[in-house]
Design a protein around this motif. Sequence first.
Motif, PDB file in Angstrom:
ATOM      1  N   PRO A 205      24.550 -15.128  21.417  1.00 45.38           N
ATOM      2  CA  PRO A 205      25.912 -15.454  21.012  1.00 45.38           C
ATOM      3  C   PRO A 205      26.231 -14.868  19.641  1.00 45.38           C
ATOM      4  CG  PRO A 205      24.485 -17.288  20.525  1.00 45.38           C
ATOM      5  CD  PRO A 205      23.621 -16.236  21.145  1.00 45.38           C
ATOM      6  N   PRO A 206      27.533 -14.719  19.346  1.00 46.91           N
ATOM      7  CA  PRO A 206      27.909 -14.202  18.027  1.00 46.91           C
ATOM      8  C   PRO A 206      27.427 -15.136  16.926  1.00 46.91           C
ATOM      9  CG  PRO A 206      29.835 -14.413  19.473  1.00 46.91           C
ATOM     10  CD  PRO A 206      28.704 -15.069  20.168  1.00 46.91           C
ATOM     11  N   GLU A 207      26.905 -14.576  15.872  1.00 47.08           N
ATOM     12  CA  GLU A 207      26.414 -15.423  14.764  1.00 47.08           C
ATOM     13  C   GLU A 207      26.246 -14.553  13.521  1.00 47.08           C
ATOM     14  OE1 GLU A 207      22.871 -17.670  15.791  1.00 47.08           O
ATOM     15  OE2 GLU A 207      22.792 -18.605  13.805  1.00 47.08           O
ATOM     16  N   ASP A 208      26.393 -15.190  12.360  1.00 55.70           N
ATOM     17  CA  ASP A 208      26.126 -14.486  11.102  1.00 55.70           C
ATOM     18  C   ASP A 208      24.620 -14.298  10.928  1.00 55.70           C
ATOM     19  OD1 ASP A 208      28.817 -14.819  10.693  1.00 55.70           O
ATOM     20  OD2 ASP A 208      28.602 -16.332   9.119  1.00 55.70           O
ATOM     21  N   ALA A 209      24.278 -13.307  10.120  1.00 53.47           N
ATOM     22  CA  ALA A 209      22.867 -13.100   9.752  1.00 53.47           C
ATOM     23  C   ALA A 209      22.695 -13.359   8.266  1.00 53.47           C
ATOM     24  CB  ALA A 209      22.463 -11.664  10.048  1.00 53.47           C
ATOM     25  N   TYR A 210      21.581 -13.972   7.922  1.00 48.76           N
ATOM     26  CA  TYR A 210      21.133 -13.946   6.535  1.00 48.76           C
ATOM     27  C   TYR A 210      20.378 -12.636   6.323  1.00 48.76           C
ATOM     28  CZ  TYR A 210      21.815 -18.996   5.735  1.00 48.76           C
ATOM     29  OH  TYR A 210      22.347 -20.240   5.581  1.00 48.76           O
ATOM     30  N   ILE A 211      20.603 -12.028   5.173  1.00 46.37           N
ATOM     31  CA  ILE A 211      19.757 -10.912   4.750  1.00 46.37           C
ATOM     32  C   ILE A 211      18.683 -11.544   3.865  1.00 46.37           C
ATOM     33  CG2 ILE A 211      19.640  -8.743   3.464  1.00 46.37           C
ATOM     34  CD1 ILE A 211      22.739  -8.570   3.899  1.00 46.37           C
ATOM     35  N   MET A 212      17.433 -11.431   4.255  1.00 46.69           N
ATOM     36  CA  MET A 212      16.347 -12.004   3.448  1.00 46.69           C
ATOM     37  C   MET A 212      15.441 -10.880   2.951  1.00 46.69           C
ATOM     38  SD  MET A 212      15.451 -15.600   5.402  1.00 46.69           S
ATOM     39  CE  MET A 212      14.564 -16.283   3.998  1.00 46.69           C
ATOM     40  N   THR A 213      15.036 -10.986   1.697  1.00 48.71           N
ATOM     41  CA  THR A 213      14.310  -9.886   1.044  1.00 48.71           C
ATOM     42  C   THR A 213      13.100 -10.418   0.291  1.00 48.71           C
ATOM     43  OG1 THR A 213      16.402  -8.694   0.804  1.00 48.71           O
ATOM     44  CG2 THR A 213      14.591  -7.956  -0.588  1.00 48.71           C
ATOM     45  N   LEU A 214      12.026  -9.665   0.372  1.00 43.57           N
ATOM     46  CA  LEU A 214      10.830  -9.935  -0.435  1.00 43.57           C
ATOM     47  C   LEU A 214      10.646  -8.766  -1.397  1.00 43.57           C
ATOM     48  CD1 LEU A 214       8.111 -11.422  -1.027  1.00 43.57           C
ATOM     49  CD2 LEU A 214       7.102 -10.006   0.779  1.00 43.57           C
ATOM     50  N   PHE A 215      10.755  -9.034  -2.684  1.00 46.38           N
ATOM     51  CA  PHE A 215      10.566  -7.971  -3.679  1.00 46.38           C
ATOM     52  C   PHE A 215       9.077  -7.802  -3.942  1.00 46.38           C
ATOM     53  CE2 PHE A 215      14.868  -9.533  -4.204  1.00 46.38           C
ATOM     54  CZ  PHE A 215      15.571  -8.344  -4.150  1.00 46.38           C
ATOM     55  N   LEU A 216       8.612  -6.565  -3.850  1.00 48.22           N
ATOM     56  CA  LEU A 216       7.174  -6.307  -3.961  1.00 48.22           C
ATOM     57  C   LEU A 216       6.779  -5.826  -5.349  1.00 48.22           C
ATOM     58  CD1 LEU A 216       6.650  -4.489  -0.527  1.00 48.22           C
ATOM     59  CD2 LEU A 216       6.119  -6.865  -1.078  1.00 48.22           C
ATOM     60  N   LYS A 217       7.804  -5.446  -6.127  1.00 49.37           N
ATOM     61  CA  LYS A 217       7.492  -4.944  -7.477  1.00 49.37           C
ATOM     62  C   LYS A 217       8.079  -5.892  -8.498  1.00 49.37           C
ATOM     63  CE  LYS A 217       7.059  -0.119  -6.293  1.00 49.37           C
ATOM     64  NZ  LYS A 217       7.697   1.197  -6.316  1.00 49.37           N
ATOM     65  N   LYS A 218       7.274  -6.298  -9.452  1.00 47.56           N
ATOM     66  CA  LYS A 218       7.690  -7.334 -10.402  1.00 47.56           C
ATOM     67  C   LYS A 218       8.926  -6.946 -11.210  1.00 47.56           C
ATOM     68  CE  LYS A 218       3.859 -10.354 -10.969  1.00 47.56           C
ATOM     69  NZ  LYS A 218       2.881  -9.753 -10.072  1.00 47.56           N
ATOM     70  N   GLU A 219       9.061  -5.647 -11.506  1.00 49.09           N
ATOM     71  CA  GLU A 219      10.146  -5.250 -12.413  1.00 49.09           C
ATOM     72  C   GLU A 219      11.523  -5.329 -11.752  1.00 49.09           C
ATOM     73  OE1 GLU A 219       8.289  -1.285 -10.970  1.00 49.09           O
ATOM     74  OE2 GLU A 219       7.667  -3.336 -11.419  1.00 49.09           O
ATOM     75  N   MET A 220      11.590  -5.527 -10.395  1.00 47.57           N
ATOM     76  CA  MET A 220      12.915  -5.549  -9.732  1.00 47.57           C
ATOM     77  C   MET A 220      13.601  -6.880  -9.945  1.00 47.57           C
ATOM     78  SD  MET A 220      12.709  -3.412  -6.272  1.00 47.57           S
ATOM     79  CE  MET A 220      14.486  -3.507  -6.152  1.00 47.57           C
TER      80      MET A 220
ATOM     81  N   ALA B 137       0.826  -1.210   0.000  1.00 48.37           N
ATOM     82  CA  ALA B 137       0.000   0.000   0.000  1.00 48.37           C
ATOM     83  C   ALA B 137       0.859   1.258   0.000  1.00 48.37           C
ATOM     84  CB  ALA B 137      -0.935  -0.007   1.222  1.00 48.37           C
ATOM     85  N   GLN B 138       2.043   1.155   0.618  1.00 50.84           N
ATOM     86  CA  GLN B 138       2.975   2.301   0.654  1.00 50.84           C
ATOM     87  C   GLN B 138       3.838   2.362  -0.604  1.00 50.84           C
ATOM     88  OE1 GLN B 138       3.135   4.649   3.295  1.00 50.84           O
ATOM     89  NE2 GLN B 138       1.232   3.594   3.762  1.00 50.84           N
ATOM     90  N   ASN B 139       3.597   1.399  -1.520  1.00 50.91           N
ATOM     91  CA  ASN B 139       4.360   1.350  -2.779  1.00 50.91           C
ATOM     92  C   ASN B 139       5.848   1.114  -2.557  1.00 50.91           C
ATOM     93  OD1 ASN B 139       3.951   1.264  -5.501  1.00 50.91           O
ATOM     94  ND2 ASN B 139       4.422   3.438  -5.824  1.00 50.91           N
ATOM     95  N   LEU B 140       6.186   0.328  -1.526  1.00 51.07           N
ATOM     96  CA  LEU B 140       7.598   0.019  -1.284  1.00 51.07           C
ATOM     97  C   LEU B 140       8.090  -0.973  -2.334  1.00 51.07           C
ATOM     98  CD1 LEU B 140       7.651  -0.433   2.614  1.00 51.07           C
ATOM     99  CD2 LEU B 140       8.019   1.642   1.260  1.00 51.07           C
ATOM    100  N   SER B 141       9.381  -0.914  -2.651  1.00 51.63           N
ATOM    101  CA  SER B 141       9.956  -1.831  -3.645  1.00 51.63           C
ATOM    102  C   SER B 141      10.239  -3.194  -3.053  1.00 51.63           C
ATOM    103  CB  SER B 141      11.259  -1.267  -4.193  1.00 51.63           C
ATOM    104  OG  SER B 141      10.996  -0.088  -4.896  1.00 51.63           O
ATOM    105  N   PHE B 142      10.660  -3.204  -1.787  1.00 54.17           N
ATOM    106  CA  PHE B 142      10.951  -4.485  -1.149  1.00 54.17           C
ATOM    107  C   PHE B 142      10.875  -4.359   0.360  1.00 54.17           C
ATOM    108  CE2 PHE B 142      15.097  -2.397  -1.825  1.00 54.17           C
ATOM    109  CZ  PHE B 142      15.644  -2.443  -0.556  1.00 54.17           C
ATOM    110  N   LEU B 143      10.752  -5.519   1.005  1.00 47.11           N
ATOM    111  CA  LEU B 143      10.890  -5.622   2.458  1.00 47.11           C
ATOM    112  C   LEU B 143      12.139  -6.460   2.709  1.00 47.11           C
ATOM    113  CD1 LEU B 143       7.273  -6.573   3.628  1.00 47.11           C
ATOM    114  CD2 LEU B 143       8.306  -4.307   3.529  1.00 47.11           C
ATOM    115  N   THR B 144      12.957  -6.054   3.667  1.00 43.72           N
ATOM    116  CA  THR B 144      14.161  -6.830   3.949  1.00 43.72           C
ATOM    117  C   THR B 144      14.358  -6.946   5.451  1.00 43.72           C
ATOM    118  OG1 THR B 144      16.474  -7.108   3.283  1.00 43.72           O
ATOM    119  CG2 THR B 144      15.774  -4.879   3.841  1.00 43.72           C
TER     120      THR B 144
END
Length: 150
Positions: free
Chosen positions: A135-150, A96-103
């Motif tokens: 504890p120390p740990e790596d993170a995954y960056i996970m993303t949901l693209f909301l616009k088809k053209e990306m 609704a906010q026209n965001l390109s992605f959520l991460t």
Amino acid sequence: MFEIVEMQSKHVEDAAVLEKLCFSMPWSESMLRGELENPLSHYVAALDDTGRLVGYAGMLSVLDEGYIANIAVLPEYRRRGAADALLNSLTEYGKAQNLSFLTLEVRKSNAPAISLYRKHGFSVEGVRKKYYEQPPEDAYIMTLFLKKEM
Ligand SMILES: CC(C)(COP(=O)(O)OP(=O)(O)OC[C@H]1O[C@@H](n2cnc3c(N)ncnc32)[C@H](O)[C@@H]1OP(=O)(O)O)[C@@H](O)C(=O)NCCC(=O)NCCS
């Protein structure tokens, strides 16, 4: 079934209790209040049929990008769809906010959360080395693209 409502200051105390139950470095009540006052933030709460807060989730929007900061559900209410409902609500808001992605970032070992995000269409787009403490740990960056053209 859970009711998803916009989080209000009356929910902050319960959300801080939930943070302590779920995370090794929990957000305090004052941090949560700060988020509610931030015009760029959007926070939602999941309530049971008695109006009890059983989960919450929040995000920050910067330009056309959405950063999911937290999502948590009380241990005794898990596996009943509360996180699904909270994440659906944030995704609808993002569209609704026209965001390109959520991460977001997630601990590599957090199988329930990774499964939740994959179910909602998020994919691993990168790794942040030693992002977490205690504890120390790596993170995954996970993303949901909301616009088809990306
Ligand atoms: C991750 C969390 C928010 C999930 O909440 P939940 O209300 O139990 O999740 P739901 O019942 O809505 O489940 C939605 C999906 O999440 C995944 N999931 C949830 N719990 C899972 C588990 N224990 N194992 C594997 N997958 C799981 C599944 O894909 C599930 O879909 P399905 O029921 O169709 O299989 C909850 O476990 C939690 O609060 N964990 C601690 C806080 C946390 O780690 N937050 C994420 C920080 S990045």
